[in-house]
Design an enzyme around this catalytic site. Structure first.
Site, PDB file in Angstrom:
ATOM      1  N   CYS A 196       0.869  -1.173   0.000  1.00  0.00           N
ATOM      2  CA  CYS A 196       0.000   0.000   0.000  1.00  0.00           C
ATOM      3  C   CYS A 196       0.909   1.226   0.000  1.00  0.00           C
ATOM      4  CB  CYS A 196      -0.991  -0.004   1.159  1.00  0.00           C
ATOM      5  SG  CYS A 196      -0.279   0.116   2.796  1.00  0.00           S
TER       6      CYS A 196
ATOM      7  N   CYS B  67      -4.187  -0.539  -2.049  1.00  0.00           N
ATOM      8  CA  CYS B  67      -4.747   0.801  -2.238  1.00  0.00           C
ATOM      9  C   CYS B  67      -4.603   1.172  -3.709  1.00  0.00           C
ATOM     10  CB  CYS B  67      -4.116   1.834  -1.317  1.00  0.00           C
ATOM     11  SG  CYS B  67      -2.511   2.452  -1.815  1.00  0.00           S
TER      12      CYS B  67
ATOM     13  N   CYS C  90       2.837   0.394  -9.064  1.00  0.00           N
ATOM     14  CA  CYS C  90       3.396  -0.907  -8.713  1.00  0.00           C
ATOM     15  C   CYS C  90       4.436  -1.329  -9.758  1.00  0.00           C
ATOM     16  CB  CYS C  90       2.284  -1.953  -8.618  1.00  0.00           C
ATOM     17  SG  CYS C  90       2.864  -3.586  -8.099  1.00  0.00           S
TER      18      CYS C  90
END
Length: 247
Positions: A122, A193, A200
């Site tokens: 996250c 999230c 990512c």
């Protein structure tokens, strides 16, 4: 005239090919409507119509993205699907009243497969991903190696530590980590999230990447928000454990 009752609403709702495809895609992780439109090969209007039917049936939920309020994430309520499927079986015959399966036990003997390596991500690595790490380590035992990290780490939130402590899980030794600190390969990467999903990175070994769109409990404020997050994480992780045999 037959006294046979009509099929349960669950079977009629999920039996449509497009809706079944939507459920199958959402079983793999939370998705935006434009992603689902591409995956099922339908217009956005038709995809939204079927998603609306699934929402009305209590199988799918939606929430605005915390990264871009113009986007919407859809999630499959696996617990609701399980309960409705159990009722559908019992409606046909009492002998089909299914008992939800427990996650498979750890294998015995020296030939046990290597543990599944799971990473939770996250933004702050201060609550959601830390809680998920603690829960999976507890529920998964030796079957898993689990870590968590964030794209912009912040100190652990005291309410996250408190809620885990109330469940018998000790997070006092946890520390926030930047995803750049991570080493080695992972089998599963789960983003928690919407913002971190957008940044990512790619990981070596091409692990399976899944998104769970959970609101930040710190943004809601209060102990109850962290309890709700812990409850949702626990439910999702219990279902996740059933998939590890496929890794």
């Amino acid at each position: 005239m037959s006294d046979t009752p009509p099929p349960p609403d669950f079977l009629r709702l999920t039996g449509h090919p497009v809706r079944w495809r939507l459920l199958s895609e959402l079983a793999r992780g939370d998705r935006q409507v434009r992603e689902l439109t591409a995956l099922v090969g339908q217009t956005q209007g038709l995809t939204s119509y079927h998603l609306g039917r699934l929402r009305a049936g209590g199988l799918v939920t939606m929430r605005r993205s915390s990264a871009d309020k113009r986007d919407t994430y859809y999630s499959l309520d696996l617990a609701a699907c399980r309960d409705l499927l159990v009722r559908a079986g019992a409606a046909l015959h009492p002998g089909l009243r299914m008992i939800p399966a427990a996650p498979p036990p750890p294998p015995d003997g020296s030939a046990a497969p290597p543990p599944v390596r799971v990473l939770f991500l996250c933004t702050g690595n201060s609550s959601r991903s830390q809680m998920a790490e603690a829960i999976l380590r507890h529920l998964g035992g030796p079957r898993v190696e689990v870590a968590s990290a964030g794209s912009a780490p912040k100190p652990l939130h005291p309410d996250a530590v408190r809620v885990m402590h109330e469940r018998g899980l000790d997070m006092t030794g946890h520390r926030p980590k930047h995803l750049d600190e991570l080493a080695g390969r992972f089998d599963r990467v789960i983003t928690l999230c919407d913002r971190v999903r957008e940044v990512c990175p790619e990981f070596p070994g091409a692990p399976e990447v899944t998104h769970w769109s959970l609101p930040d409990p710190a943004g809601e404020g209060g102990h109850a928000a962290f309890v709700r997050t812990a409850d949702e994480l626990t439910t999702r992780i219990r279902f996740l454990l059933h998939t590890f045999s496929a890794v």
